[in-house]
Write an enzyme that holds these catalytic residues in place. Structure first.
Site, PDB file in Angstrom:
ATOM      1  N   ARG A  73     -12.243   2.753   6.195  1.00 28.91           N
ATOM      2  CA  ARG A  73     -10.929   2.724   5.545  1.00 28.91           C
ATOM      3  C   ARG A  73      -9.791   2.716   6.556  1.00 28.91           C
ATOM      4  NH1 ARG A  73     -13.331   7.327   5.057  1.00 28.91           N
ATOM      5  NH2 ARG A  73     -12.486   9.064   6.217  1.00 28.91           N
ATOM      6  N   ASP A 121     -10.912  10.169  13.147  1.00 27.37           N
ATOM      7  CA  ASP A 121     -11.023   9.758  11.749  1.00 27.37           C
ATOM      8  C   ASP A 121     -11.441   8.300  11.675  1.00 27.37           C
ATOM      9  OD1 ASP A 121     -11.000   9.957   9.037  1.00 27.37           O
ATOM     10  OD2 ASP A 121      -8.831   9.967   8.807  1.00 27.37           O
ATOM     11  N   GLY A 140       0.838  -1.206   0.000  1.00 22.88           N
ATOM     12  CA  GLY A 140       0.000   0.000   0.000  1.00 22.88           C
ATOM     13  C   GLY A 140       0.867   1.248   0.000  1.00 22.88           C
ATOM     14  N   SER A 187      -7.516  -3.073   4.491  1.00 23.15           N
ATOM     15  CA  SER A 187      -8.470  -2.156   5.116  1.00 23.15           C
ATOM     16  C   SER A 187      -9.910  -2.649   4.914  1.00 23.15           C
ATOM     17  CB  SER A 187      -8.298  -0.743   4.580  1.00 23.15           C
ATOM     18  OG  SER A 187      -8.482  -0.782   3.212  1.00 23.15           O
TER      19      SER A 187
HETATM   20  P1  AMP Z   1      -1.942   3.922   6.097  1.00 22.76           P
HETATM   21  O1  AMP Z   1      -0.808   4.796   5.742  1.00 22.76           O
HETATM   22  O2  AMP Z   1      -1.922   3.467   7.518  1.00 22.76           O
HETATM   23  O3  AMP Z   1      -3.265   4.505   5.710  1.00 22.76           O
HETATM   24  O4  AMP Z   1      -1.764   2.584   5.228  1.00 22.76           O
HETATM   25  C1  AMP Z   1      -1.936   2.548   3.832  1.00 22.76           C
HETATM   26  C2  AMP Z   1      -2.444   1.188   3.398  1.00 22.76           C
HETATM   27  O5  AMP Z   1      -1.495   0.177   3.722  1.00 22.76           O
HETATM   28  C3  AMP Z   1      -3.719   0.754   4.140  1.00 22.76           C
HETATM   29  O6  AMP Z   1      -4.875   1.215   3.506  1.00 22.76           O
HETATM   30  C4  AMP Z   1      -3.626  -0.750   4.110  1.00 22.76           C
HETATM   31  O7  AMP Z   1      -4.126  -1.235   2.873  1.00 22.76           O
HETATM   32  C5  AMP Z   1      -2.143  -1.004   4.163  1.00 22.76           C
HETATM   33  N1  AMP Z   1      -1.746  -1.285   5.554  1.00 22.76           N
HETATM   34  C6  AMP Z   1      -1.368  -0.418   6.494  1.00 22.76           C
HETATM   35  N2  AMP Z   1      -1.071  -1.036   7.635  1.00 22.76           N
HETATM   36  C7  AMP Z   1      -1.270  -2.348   7.427  1.00 22.76           C
HETATM   37  C8  AMP Z   1      -1.149  -3.518   8.236  1.00 22.76           C
HETATM   38  N3  AMP Z   1      -0.766  -3.443   9.495  1.00 22.76           N
HETATM   39  N4  AMP Z   1      -1.442  -4.694   7.685  1.00 22.76           N
HETATM   40  C9  AMP Z   1      -1.855  -4.782   6.399  1.00 22.76           C
HETATM   41  N5  AMP Z   1      -1.994  -3.731   5.591  1.00 22.76           N
HETATM   42  C10 AMP Z   1      -1.704  -2.521   6.088  1.00 22.76           C
END
Ligand code: AMP
Length: 974
Positions: free
Chosen positions: A749, A745, A627, A705
């Site tokens: 998502r 927030d 991501g 998410s």
């Molecule tokens: P964030 O910056 O926290 O919004 O993360 C961006 C994207 O990365 C999220 O929408 C998830 O799809 C993925 N992501 C973040 N943290 C995790 C995690 N602990 N496990 C799996 N996917 C994650």
């Protein structure tokens, strides 16, 4: 033949006919001619003269009415014409003719020949000439042959059961100034009771603050595009347009006007903001209260004026409180080292209400009695700088030795220059001192070392205590000990025999700590023995050190203390001595369950050190990108810590080229997450800050998410499974609210799902709402807020609380039950705010149990104290899980699409599937031969299975849409 037989019945008839005065027409019809409203002779032309006859009759209110009658049924070859007077068209291209008439049933007339008719014809002739006396029959254009729906017999009349026939016909694409109508009788018995000619218009209306004028409908069935003009005190936001349909209705409003600054929308008008309120921009929805320390005395303020003594900087948003200059900095501490001095101070007690306090340092050089001062030479260097220092610390180098200096430290903020009062400052006097000799006495045994030292000749302030730090040589990273004493000597015991220790000493005066000096290495003896040196024979270890505070320097090398946290225990050597012990790892907050905001730390890095474990980069294996986060990529990988099992982790890294602020914001997520420990809160494994890239390591959530997970698995879970997910989220939120943490927030998502469908709350960074969330939009008050998920009070005046989190939780419930549908569909943010303010709430998603929708509605109570607490939400959901029958009763509305969008007609199977977002099955339908909408109307669930539509949720969606196709035809609500 006379008309005698019919008159009485007509009189009867008229009594049943509504009086003109009582006649009302829809407001989208403009009447061009109404025979019933004519008081005198209608002046229509009838020929031949024995044909149509004008008869005046009275209605029951004795109002005379004009009718035309003909009843020459006994004679063959009738051709009786009745022509109206000229009817002006009045700009209309399409006009409607409504005729009311009675028609005698031929069979009921005894002895009439077979030539008796039960119809008549209607014609028109277009002309610019309003007084033609003759029109040839062949010049008329036929409109229609008119037959009666209800003819009558004499018996009927007697019983007064006969009804008046009403027929409406229209003529379109008229182009001349006016026209004549004509009625041709070919041998019927008719009474023409009323003729009304009208056209349709779309009546004046206001939509989205744009006024649309009365508009005549188009000539054929085309729509007429009309541009609206903004109502008073509003301005165009997006060109307002609407379409006037042929039947006089307005369709498809597009664009809008917005109330000008100082005005707000209230029921189609823009009304001025009241005194005490303001609206800064047309983009803002409502007038809001003047921010603190400002006021507006008059109506329609677009900004509020600051109170006396308060100011607004040019770049301050108008939604911000007025602020004032800060008070002076406090508690200055100076630390002199040779010809440099470090000044440190505490921030001003009053920041003036702003976050942009910075400091300026002014320097004066003074005579020894302090009486005569002059500005310092430009030879001094200030690190980081002399003016606009952001942290309360500055290093000044290249001072002259043995000189008095006065430093005036002033605090300033964004409005300091707007205030006429002088800036508030605090002064620090220092004297650089001469070199001093330091003498060390030492005595060693197998497990102790005695040190002694001497203060400088001229300390900068009274010496309060000395601090001795020591550690085993080459073991500094493992453990070290700090001892304090008020005396000039110390015996350090409990040491290992034959081991080399490193010592350093610094002094604290009432001006603060000096820098640590250099290091001295001393080895304990292998056997018990007297010290090598005689305690009475002082050994000179270091000489020639400049400094007003730092007293003892064993060696010149500098030692940097970092990354440790300390707690005190008393050392046994001296009641005055205190011992600090340092430990790696997280700090436990004994008995405390309150979240600590990283901003409460003066040094944000300390918060990271306190709450997040430092992980060696070598124990992480990055495997793939999963991501994109605000600060860089998010990867998955593995973490293998010593004596722990390898685990899967998510790795967020900070992209190269970041600023200090970005690094801090990035790591703030770890300092927040690291304080939590709950099965429904994403777990922090640790951080990598010692090498690049900087990383945050969290547990890995296999299903990513929640919003995209639900969309991907639309309709695939049981209601109990969905409630289970919601219960997890509520439990995580209860934990956060118990810790006094407000998320701000909460949205699907920002929930992550693992392989066991456990949902965990994530996204804790300080900047996340501001920068990271694509849903966040700017509000009236300048902040960025994810409108659809946020409670009204948080949007209006940033009142973010656990109760506003509960509102967001209600929206998450709705997202979950509708499998990731967008809350409020495609409504604009402004419309959402407006709708919520007007009391609108999201309807229950398809197949939503009543109890869940009720819980959502409870979360969306306007009064925040009326919303349930997270603890209550968890309890409610637990009960539902225990008694699944409570989920059986479904909410009535099965709205799974936007009820706000206009009706939409679907014509083909493809359009229908697209409309219900099931377009992926177009091929399944067409290859099975379902090519017309009619053909799908009676499809069964088993047939859907055969078509290859296996998902229960999709089958349900398609079947319920078919039901509405059946009831509404193809006029499907989407
Ligand atoms: P964030 O910056 O926290 O919004 O993360 C961006 C994207 O990365 C999220 O929408 C998830 O799809 C993925 N992501 C973040 N943290 C995790 C995690 N602990 N496990 C799996 N996917 C994650």
């Amino acid at each position: 033949m006379g008309l005698l037989w019919i008159y009485p019945s007509l009189l009867t008839l008229h009594l049943l006919t509504p009086n003109q005065a009582l006649r009302t027409y829809p407001d989208n019809e403009v009447t061009l001619l109404d025979s019933m409203s004519a008081l005198g002779d209608l002046g229509w032309v009838a020929y031949p003269s024995e044909g149509w006859e004008e008869i005046s009759v009275m209605d029951e209110r004795n109002t005379p009415m004009r009718t035309y009658q003909v009843c020459n049924v006994m004679e063959a070859n009738q051709n009786n014409w009745l022509r109206t007077s000229w009817i002006p068209r009045d700009g209309a291209q399409r006009v409607y003719i409504e005729i009311k008439f009675t028609l005698r049933d031929c069979n009921s007339l005894p002895g009439v020949p077979g030539t008796c008719k039960e119809t008549f014809n209607m014609y028109y002739y277009e002309s610019n000439n309003n007084n033609l006396w003759f029109i040839k029959e062949s010049q008329y254009v036929k409109i229609d042959t008119i037959a009666a729906d209800e003819s009558f017999t004499q018996v009927d009349v007697g019983d007064r059961v006969m009804k008046l026939n009403t027929e409406v016909r229209d003529i379109s694409l008229l182009s001349k100034k006016g026209f004549y109508l004509a009625f041709q009788d070919v041998g019927a018995c008719i009474a023409l009771v009323s003729v009304r000619v009208f056209y349709k218009k779309c009546p004046l209306t206001v939509r989205n603050l744009a006024q649309f004028p009365d508009t005549v409908t188009g000539g054929d069935s085309a729509l007429v595009e009309v541009r609206g003009s903004c109502v008073n005190s509003s301005e165009e936001f997006d060109t307002p347009k609407m379409y006037c349909s042929a039947d006089g209705g307005w369709l498809v409003p597009i664009g809008r006007c917005a109330c000008k600054p100082g005005f707000e929308e209230r029921k189609d008008i823009c009304q001025p903001c009241r005194p005490g309120f303001y609206k800064a921009s047309a983009m803002d929805a409502y007038c809001v209260k003047c921010p603190p320390h400002s006021y507006s005395n008059l109506d329609s303020a677009s900004e509020c004026v600051c109170e006396k003594g308060y100011y607004r900087a040019e770049t301050d948003p108008r939604s911000m409180a007025c602020t004032r200059p800060p008070t002076a900095p406090e508690n200055p501490i100076s630390t002199i080292n040779e010809t440099t001095v470090t000044l440190e101070w505490s921030p001003p007690r009053e920041s003036g209400g702003r976050g942009d306090v910075s400091y300026n340092v002014h320097c004066r050089k003074c005579s020894s009695d302090g009486r005569k001062c002059s500005p310092c030479s430009s030879g001094l260097h200030f690190v980081p700088r002399q003016f606009g220092i952001s942290y309360a610390k500055v290093l000044i180098t290249d001072l002259l030795p043995h000189t008095n200096y006065t430093f005036d430290i002033e605090a300033v903020n964004g409005v300091s220059d707007l205030s006429p009062s002088p800036k508030q400052c605090i002064s620090v006097n220092i004297t650089t001192s001469q070199a001093v000799s330091v003498i060390l006495k030492e005595r060693k045994s197998k497990d102790s070392i005695t040190l002694a030292w001497q203060g400088p000749e001229r300390a900068n302030g009274a010496i309060v205590e000395y601090e001795v730090i020591y550690y085993e040589k080459n073991q500094r990273d493992q453990n070290y000990t700090v001892l304090k004493t008020k005396s000039n000597s110390m015996t350090v015991d409990g040491l290992k025999p034959g081991t080399t220790y490193v010592f350093r000493v610094r002094a604290r005066t009432d001006g603060g700590y000096g820098n640590y000096g250099g290091e001295i290495e001393l080895e304990t003896s292998h056997e018990d023995m007297l010290a090598i040196g005689d305690p009475n024979q002082p050994t000179i270890l270091a000489v020639s050190i400049a400094g007003g505070i730092v007293l003892l320097i064993f060696l010149v090398a500098c030692f940097v203390v970092s990354g440790r946290h300390c707690g005190y225990i008393k050392a046994k050597q001296d009641p005055d001595e205190e011992k600090l012990q340092f430990q790696h790892g997280r700090v436990k907050l004994p008995g405390s369950r309150t979240y600590i905001h990283p901003h409460t730390y003066e040094d944000p890095n300390q918060a990271v050190r306190d709450f997040a474990k430092e992980i060696e980069a070598s124990s992480i294996r990055i495997e793939r990108v999963i991501g994109a986060g605000e600060f860089g990529e998010v990867c998955s990988g593995r973490l293998k810590l010593p004596s722990k099992r390898e685990i899967y982790v998510a790795i967020k890294s900070l992209k190269a080229g970041y600023s200090d602020k970005q690094r801090q914001d990035f790591l703030s997520e770890a300092s927040i997450m690291g304080q939590f420990n709950h099965p429904n809160i994403i777990r922090l494994e640790g951080v990598v800050t010692k090498c690049k890239p900087v990383m945050i390591i969290t547990e890995f959530m296999e299903n990513g998410s929640l919003d995209s997970f639900l969309k991907k698995h639309d309709g695939q879970f049981t209601m109990i499974q969905l409630v289970g997910m919601l219960r997890g989220i509520a439990s995580g939120m209860k934990y956060l609210s118990d810790m006094n943490y407000v998320h701000r927030d909460l949205a699907a998502r920002n929930i992550l799902v693992n392989s066991n469908l456990v949902c965990k709350v994530s996204d804790f960074g300080l900047s996340r709402v501001l920068e990271d969330d694509p849903e966040a939009a700017y509000t009236t008050r300048g902040g960025k807020i994810p409108i659809r998920w946020t409670s009204p009070e948080a949007i209006a005046y940033r009142k973010f609380t656990s109760a506003s989190d509960a509102w967001s939780y209600g929206i998450v419930m709705w997202e979950v039950i509708s499998y990731g549908e967008r809350p409020y569909w495609e409504m604009s943010n402004q419309d959402v705010i407006k709708a919520i303010d007007e009391g609108y709430r999201l309807p229950a998603p398809m197949d939503c149990p009543v109890v869940l929708h009720q819980l959502m509605l409870d979360c969306w109570e306007k009064g925040r104290s009326d919303r349930p607490k997270f603890g209550q939400i968890v309890n409610t959901l637990d009960k539902l899980i225990r008694t699944p029958s409570s989920l059986k009763q479904l909410a009535n509305s099965s709205v799974w699409q936007d009820p706000t969008t206009p009706d939409f007609t679907v014509n083909t199977v493809e359009e229908w599937l697209d409309a219900i977002k099931m377009g992926q099955y177009k091929d399944n339908f067409s290859s099975a031969g379902y090519v017309s909408l009619e053909s799908v109307l009676y499809i069964s669930i088993s047939e859907l299975g055969k078509l290859g539509i296996a998902l229960a949720g999709h089958q349900k969606k398609i079947l319920s849409s078919i039901e509405s196709l059946q009831t509404q035809g193809t006029h499907l609500q989407v």
